[in-house]
Design a protein around this motif. Structure first.
Motif, mmCIF file in Angstrom:
data_model
loop_
_atom_site.group_PDB
_atom_site.id
_atom_site.type_symbol
_atom_site.label_atom_id
_atom_site.label_comp_id
_atom_site.label_asym_id
_atom_site.label_seq_id
_atom_site.Cartn_x
_atom_site.Cartn_y
_atom_site.Cartn_z
ATOM 1 N N GLY A 1 0.794 -1.212 0.000
ATOM 2 C CA GLY A 1 0.000 0.000 0.000
ATOM 3 C C GLY A 1 0.829 1.266 0.000
ATOM 4 N N ALA A 2 2.115 1.143 0.348
ATOM 5 C CA ALA A 2 2.998 2.311 0.381
ATOM 6 C C ALA A 2 4.076 2.251 -0.692
ATOM 7 N N VAL A 3 4.135 1.125 -1.429
ATOM 8 C CA VAL A 3 5.205 0.941 -2.411
ATOM 9 C C VAL A 3 4.611 0.513 -3.745
ATOM 10 N N ASP A 4 5.459 0.540 -4.759
ATOM 11 C CA ASP A 4 5.050 0.150 -6.105
ATOM 12 C C ASP A 4 5.552 -1.242 -6.471
ATOM 13 N N TRP A 5 6.793 -1.539 -6.096
ATOM 14 C CA TRP A 5 7.407 -2.830 -6.366
ATOM 15 C C TRP A 5 8.076 -3.325 -5.086
ATOM 16 N N LEU A 6 8.339 -4.611 -5.027
ATOM 17 C CA LEU A 6 9.262 -5.193 -4.057
ATOM 18 C C LEU A 6 10.508 -5.624 -4.813
ATOM 19 N N HIS A 7 11.660 -5.150 -4.375
ATOM 20 C CA HIS A 7 12.920 -5.448 -5.049
ATOM 21 C C HIS A 7 13.503 -6.717 -4.458
ATOM 22 N N VAL A 8 13.722 -7.698 -5.317
ATOM 23 C CA VAL A 8 14.201 -9.020 -4.891
ATOM 24 C C VAL A 8 15.607 -9.229 -5.446
ATOM 25 N N ASP A 9 16.597 -9.225 -4.576
ATOM 26 C CA ASP A 9 17.989 -9.384 -4.990
ATOM 27 C C ASP A 9 18.353 -10.864 -5.038
ATOM 28 N N VAL A 10 18.655 -11.343 -6.230
ATOM 29 C CA VAL A 10 19.050 -12.740 -6.444
ATOM 30 C C VAL A 10 20.556 -12.760 -6.704
ATOM 31 N N MET A 11 21.306 -13.404 -5.814
ATOM 32 C CA MET A 11 22.762 -13.462 -5.935
ATOM 33 C C MET A 11 23.221 -14.913 -5.886
ATOM 34 N N ASP A 12 24.223 -15.245 -6.689
ATOM 35 C CA ASP A 12 24.604 -16.657 -6.854
ATOM 36 C C ASP A 12 25.962 -17.023 -6.270
ATOM 37 N N ASN A 13 26.626 -16.068 -5.605
ATOM 38 C CA ASN A 13 27.957 -16.291 -5.034
ATOM 39 C C ASN A 13 29.016 -16.552 -6.103
ATOM 40 N N HIS A 14 28.723 -16.177 -7.342
ATOM 41 C CA HIS A 14 29.687 -16.264 -8.435
ATOM 42 C C HIS A 14 29.851 -14.902 -9.103
#
Length: 225
Positions: free
Chosen positions: A31-44
């Motif tokens: 309700g207060a944001v437009d997107w949720l930012h999802v950080d996908v990291m692979d350790n490479h």
């Protein structure tokens, strides 16, 4: 709010949330944001390991907030489309990791998501200006990709200015997103430079009231644009 219609997109980064309570974190800002930012990291590609498709699938089921997946991974040609197929609103991959950014962008759009291109701290944006019409979002790192909580690097806003000029002269419908050190004292400068989508982690999930923190960020960005 429909993210595609918002003048200012606020996208809190779940990297700064409690990974054991991601659904609660998503609910706390709905309700207060437009997107949720999802950080996908692979350790490479970056020296950190975070979440992958199973968690994104669970998040998609737990929230109606559009998911903005930022893939800091090697070989995005192999993995990126899978995130689109899971229902991500936007899938962003790094220019430095992709052998053929334009083809991958087309594949992402065909799979139903927006296509985003990320530019890390040491990568010149000028090398990618000509392919921006193929993308919905250009994500410009304002830190070195890989870890949250880093200090904002204002000199990287020159890339934002360069990209915004190209978008305006080319009449491109392009989100310019900034990620790294975005907080109440930095978001104004990023907005003034031409950014219109803002990733904030610690400034949101480190606050006692994450939704209120997002509203304050929106107000400061809007005042500077």
């Amino acid at each position: 709010m429909e993210a595609a219609q918002a003048d200012t997109v606020i996208a809190p980064s779940l990297l700064a949330a409690d990974f054991a309570r991601l659904a609660e974190a998503a609910s706390s800002v709905a309700g207060a944001v437009d997107w949720l930012h999802v950080d996908v990291m692979d350790n490479h590609f970056v020296p950190n390991l975070t979440i992958g498709p199973p968690v994104v699938k669970s998040l998609k089921a737990a929230t109606d907030v559009p998911l903005d997946c930022h893939l800091m991974i090697e070989d995005p040609e192999r993995w990126a489309v899978g995130y689109a197929e899971l229902g991500a609103h936007n899938v962003t991959f790094h220019a430095e990791a992709s052998a053929d950014p334009v083809t991958l962008a087309k594949r992402l759009r065909a799979a139903g998501s927006g296509a985003g291109l990320a530019i890390d701290r040491d990568t010149p944006v000028e090398d990618y200006l000509d392919i921006l019409p193929e993308f919905d979002t250009l994500l410009i790192m304002t830190i070195k990709a890989g870890f949250g909580g880093q200090e904002f690097l204002p000199e990287l806003l020159d890339k934002v200015r360069t990209a915004r000029r190209r978008a305006e002269t080319g009449h491109l419908h392009l989100r310019i997103e900034v990620d790294g050190g975005i907080a109440e004292d930095t978001i104004g400068a990023a907005a003034e430079a031409g950014a219109d989508a803002f990733v904030a982690g610690t400034a949101v999930f480190g606050a006692s009231d994450p939704a209120a923190a997002c509203r304050r960020l929106r107000e400061r960005a809007a005042a500077s644009r």
